[in-house]
Design a protein around this motif. Sequence first.
Motif, PDB file in Angstrom:
ATOM      1  N   ASN A  33      15.591   9.859  24.635  1.00 34.14           N
ATOM      2  CA  ASN A  33      15.875   9.412  23.286  1.00 34.14           C
ATOM      3  C   ASN A  33      15.375   7.985  23.097  1.00 34.14           C
ATOM      4  O   ASN A  33      15.730   7.320  22.125  1.00 34.14           O
ATOM      5  CB  ASN A  33      17.376   9.481  22.991  1.00 34.14           C
ATOM      6  CG  ASN A  33      17.820  10.901  22.677  1.00 34.14           C
ATOM      7  OD1 ASN A  33      17.713  11.362  21.553  1.00 34.14           O
ATOM      8  ND2 ASN A  33      18.279  11.598  23.691  1.00 34.14           N
ATOM      9  N   SER A  34      14.546   7.546  24.024  1.00 30.98           N
ATOM     10  CA  SER A  34      13.901   6.244  23.864  1.00 30.98           C
ATOM     11  C   SER A  34      12.724   6.387  22.920  1.00 30.98           C
ATOM     12  O   SER A  34      12.101   7.446  22.824  1.00 30.98           O
ATOM     13  CB  SER A  34      13.411   5.722  25.217  1.00 30.98           C
ATOM     14  OG  SER A  34      12.575   4.596  25.052  1.00 30.98           O
ATOM     15  N   THR A  35      12.376   5.302  22.238  1.00 22.88           N
ATOM     16  CA  THR A  35      11.179   5.313  21.393  1.00 22.88           C
ATOM     17  C   THR A  35      10.055   4.517  22.035  1.00 22.88           C
ATOM     18  O   THR A  35       9.000   4.345  21.432  1.00 22.88           O
ATOM     19  CB  THR A  35      11.479   4.726  20.001  1.00 22.88           C
ATOM     20  OG1 THR A  35      11.985   3.385  20.142  1.00 22.88           O
ATOM     21  CG2 THR A  35      12.497   5.584  19.274  1.00 22.88           C
ATOM     22  N   ARG A  36      10.278   4.014  23.269  1.00 20.71           N
ATOM     23  CA  ARG A  36       9.200   3.333  23.966  1.00 20.71           C
ATOM     24  C   ARG A  36       8.152   4.354  24.366  1.00 20.71           C
ATOM     25  O   ARG A  36       8.461   5.526  24.592  1.00 20.71           O
ATOM     26  CB  ARG A  36       9.725   2.615  25.217  1.00 20.71           C
ATOM     27  CG  ARG A  36      10.766   1.542  24.936  1.00 20.71           C
ATOM     28  CD  ARG A  36      11.077   0.753  26.208  1.00 20.71           C
ATOM     29  NE  ARG A  36      11.449   1.603  27.310  1.00 20.71           N
ATOM     30  CZ  ARG A  36      12.674   2.025  27.563  1.00 20.71           C
ATOM     31  NH1 ARG A  36      13.660   1.681  26.755  1.00 20.71           N
ATOM     32  NH2 ARG A  36      12.939   2.790  28.599  1.00 20.71           N
ATOM     33  N   PRO A  37       6.867   3.930  24.503  1.00 23.03           N
ATOM     34  CA  PRO A  37       5.837   4.854  24.965  1.00 23.03           C
ATOM     35  C   PRO A  37       6.196   5.434  26.322  1.00 23.03           C
ATOM     36  O   PRO A  37       6.731   4.740  27.193  1.00 23.03           O
ATOM     37  CB  PRO A  37       4.583   3.970  25.054  1.00 23.03           C
ATOM     38  CG  PRO A  37       4.846   2.830  24.128  1.00 23.03           C
ATOM     39  CD  PRO A  37       6.324   2.597  24.184  1.00 23.03           C
ATOM     40  N   TYR A 304      12.468  13.674  17.855  1.00 22.61           N
ATOM     41  CA  TYR A 304      12.004  12.840  18.957  1.00 22.61           C
ATOM     42  C   TYR A 304      10.746  13.411  19.593  1.00 22.61           C
ATOM     43  O   TYR A 304       9.813  12.670  19.929  1.00 22.61           O
ATOM     44  CB  TYR A 304      13.100  12.688  20.017  1.00 22.61           C
ATOM     45  CG  TYR A 304      14.009  11.519  19.780  1.00 22.61           C
ATOM     46  CD1 TYR A 304      13.560  10.204  19.934  1.00 22.61           C
ATOM     47  CD2 TYR A 304      15.337  11.709  19.404  1.00 22.61           C
ATOM     48  CE1 TYR A 304      14.397   9.128  19.723  1.00 22.61           C
ATOM     49  CE2 TYR A 304      16.180  10.629  19.185  1.00 22.61           C
ATOM     50  CZ  TYR A 304      15.707   9.344  19.344  1.00 22.61           C
ATOM     51  OH  TYR A 304      16.540   8.282  19.124  1.00 22.61           O
ATOM     52  N   LYS A 305      10.708  14.724  19.789  1.00 19.13           N
ATOM     53  CA  LYS A 305       9.514  15.357  20.362  1.00 19.13           C
ATOM     54  C   LYS A 305       8.289  15.073  19.496  1.00 19.13           C
ATOM     55  O   LYS A 305       7.225  14.679  19.983  1.00 19.13           O
ATOM     56  CB  LYS A 305       9.727  16.868  20.470  1.00 19.13           C
ATOM     57  CG  LYS A 305      10.664  17.311  21.560  1.00 19.13           C
ATOM     58  CD  LYS A 305      10.016  17.200  22.929  1.00 19.13           C
ATOM     59  CE  LYS A 305      10.942  17.754  24.001  1.00 19.13           C
ATOM     60  NZ  LYS A 305      10.396  17.575  25.359  1.00 19.13           N
ATOM     61  N   GLY A 479       2.130  16.480  16.628  1.00 18.72           N
ATOM     62  CA  GLY A 479       3.544  16.297  16.939  1.00 18.72           C
ATOM     63  C   GLY A 479       4.352  17.537  16.641  1.00 18.72           C
ATOM     64  O   GLY A 479       5.222  17.943  17.428  1.00 18.72           O
ATOM     65  N   ILE A 480       4.081  18.183  15.494  1.00 21.59           N
ATOM     66  CA  ILE A 480       4.784  19.416  15.143  1.00 21.59           C
ATOM     67  C   ILE A 480       4.473  20.510  16.161  1.00 21.59           C
ATOM     68  O   ILE A 480       5.374  21.247  16.600  1.00 21.59           O
ATOM     69  CB  ILE A 480       4.387  19.872  13.729  1.00 21.59           C
ATOM     70  CG1 ILE A 480       4.989  18.926  12.681  1.00 21.59           C
ATOM     71  CG2 ILE A 480       4.849  21.302  13.464  1.00 21.59           C
ATOM     72  CD1 ILE A 480       4.560  19.242  11.271  1.00 21.59           C
ATOM     73  N   ARG A 481       3.220  20.600  16.556  1.00 27.08           N
ATOM     74  CA  ARG A 481       2.829  21.625  17.535  1.00 27.08           C
ATOM     75  C   ARG A 481       3.593  21.448  18.841  1.00 27.08           C
ATOM     76  O   ARG A 481       4.129  22.415  19.397  1.00 27.08           O
ATOM     77  CB  ARG A 481       1.325  21.550  17.791  1.00 27.08           C
ATOM     78  CG  ARG A 481       0.803  22.573  18.795  1.00 27.08           C
ATOM     79  CD  ARG A 481      -0.718  22.500  18.910  1.00 27.08           C
ATOM     80  NE  ARG A 481      -1.243  23.535  19.783  1.00 27.08           N
ATOM     81  CZ  ARG A 481      -1.428  23.380  21.105  1.00 27.08           C
ATOM     82  NH1 ARG A 481      -1.109  22.234  21.680  1.00 27.08           N
ATOM     83  NH2 ARG A 481      -1.916  24.359  21.841  1.00 27.08           N
ATOM     84  N   LYS A 482       3.647  20.228  19.337  1.00 29.06           N
ATOM     85  CA  LYS A 482       4.339  19.976  20.600  1.00 29.06           C
ATOM     86  C   LYS A 482       5.842  20.218  20.467  1.00 29.06           C
ATOM     87  O   LYS A 482       6.479  20.710  21.397  1.00 29.06           O
ATOM     88  CB  LYS A 482       4.071  18.547  21.078  1.00 29.06           C
ATOM     89  CG  LYS A 482       2.604  18.235  21.339  1.00 29.06           C
ATOM     90  CD  LYS A 482       2.000  19.145  22.406  1.00 29.06           C
ATOM     91  CE  LYS A 482       2.473  18.809  23.788  1.00 29.06           C
ATOM     92  NZ  LYS A 482       1.791  19.602  24.836  1.00 29.06           N
ATOM     93  N   ALA A 483       6.394  19.899  19.319  1.00 29.74           N
ATOM     94  CA  ALA A 483       7.826  20.139  19.102  1.00 29.74           C
ATOM     95  C   ALA A 483       8.114  21.634  19.105  1.00 29.74           C
ATOM     96  O   ALA A 483       9.111  22.084  19.692  1.00 29.74           O
ATOM     97  CB  ALA A 483       8.268  19.502  17.786  1.00 29.74           C
TER      98      ALA A 483
END
Length: 501
Positions: A33-37, A304-305, A479-483
């Motif tokens: 749940n981090s937003t760091r790279p 997040y994903k 991003g949607i694809r990976k989610a």
Amino acid sequence: MDRHKTAVARIAAGVRAFYERKEPFRIFHGSTNSTRPIRREREIDISSLRNVLHVDTARRRALVEPNVPMDRLVEATLRHGLVPPVVMEFPGITAGGGFAGTAGESSSFKHGFFDRTIDSVEMVLADGSVVRASETENADLFRGAAGAVGTLGVTTMIELQLVEAKKFVKARYLPQRSVRDAIAAVREETGNLRNDYVDGMLFARDHGVVVTGEMTDETPEMPSQIRTFSGAWDPWFYMHVRDKTKVGASASAQTEYIPLAEYLFRYDRAGFWVGASAFDYFKFPFNRATRWFLDDFLHTRMLYKALHASGESSRYIVQDLALPYATAESFIDYTADKLGIWPLWLCPLQPSPVPTLHPHTLELKSDGVTPEQMLNIGVWGFGPADPEAFVAANRDLEHRLRELGGMKWFYAHTYYSEKEFWSLYDREWYDALRTKYNATSLPSVYDKIRIDVEADRRERTESWGRKIRDIWPLGGLWGIRKAIQSKEYMIHRKSTWKYKA
């Protein structure tokens, strides 16, 4: 427990091998749940530690592994009529993340950060030895590892306190018409002993609301007073509260009864209000029908994903910042003028005793070790599109935060220089812990959380994948694809905590 012991032995052996080779490593939990790279380097995989091992109803304690997410934890304890006193608002945040990170929630004005509700932890130290830490055993490690983001060892089991669960939370929405009034009302409500939960939202300078919650078995007079927020046709919580307290509406408090788990995870759909940004990004119609149609994508796990995979985390400001009450209004004026981000989240916090890596103020209570209460301000929204301007905006925010006596959460983008960072925290105390517990081969907390601006610049110029994702709307579609591939939308669909009348 035999399976747990076998897993811990495997993890300890892997850690010991890194220690003997003098190689640093990172911990792979299976989610974040981090937003760091995310940087994939040498890792220890602890993703199998995801079980609630035991719930002791007599002692009101639960033994849990670190990768147990909040929704599974709550489901397990509610079966026994119990609930953790501090539950992170996002269902996917794990117990281990709450201990190793900073987790301050709407009950933290009363109970402190999540780790203050933990009795003990089992840890694998950096040399591969397995120890137990509590207030009476390795107490310095117990307090130091809380908030140290895994830089003192690997947490493998947690003994967590529980309290009696009630059927509903009686929620009151208290409209506010200025930033100053909202801050004052939050502080006042933390002194009301009937409140189990207190937080607030600011929608604009002249529109805010303070939300209080009291656990109760009291049955509402009318079924219409029961409100849920987990269903696809349910309103998003922040929009529901905003509309009920908007300027021109009644200035008096309004009351609703929210089933306990629905209240605990009320911000899951839309991730507070971050989900609305996805509609802005894709220039897609934003209405009740489209929110229903896309509901699978609008829970925090999926958000997040998509955020990580799309690359949009590199231009989205997601910061939690704790300040003394005296300077909170000045900071909000700053964010409004400089960033124009609304809404803002307000969450009162009871800080931990110092020294600590959690946010804290230098103002101490009469005991000389516990800092005064602070106010967490959640600032979440699009920043400047230009990467250099984005970094500059975050640096300026950090500078203003320091001026006003505040500190930030470590999950977010952090741009402090090493000197700036250690001017805020007790480096001598932290380094002594690292030496005592053989953790100097691990990345330091600063090494782990800082954003390497130069490495990010090189990636933007040299990585074709990064260049392609920077082209609208390719990054968002990726991003949607990976989610979708993650299939994490199924977790919410199958959740048993959702209210059934």
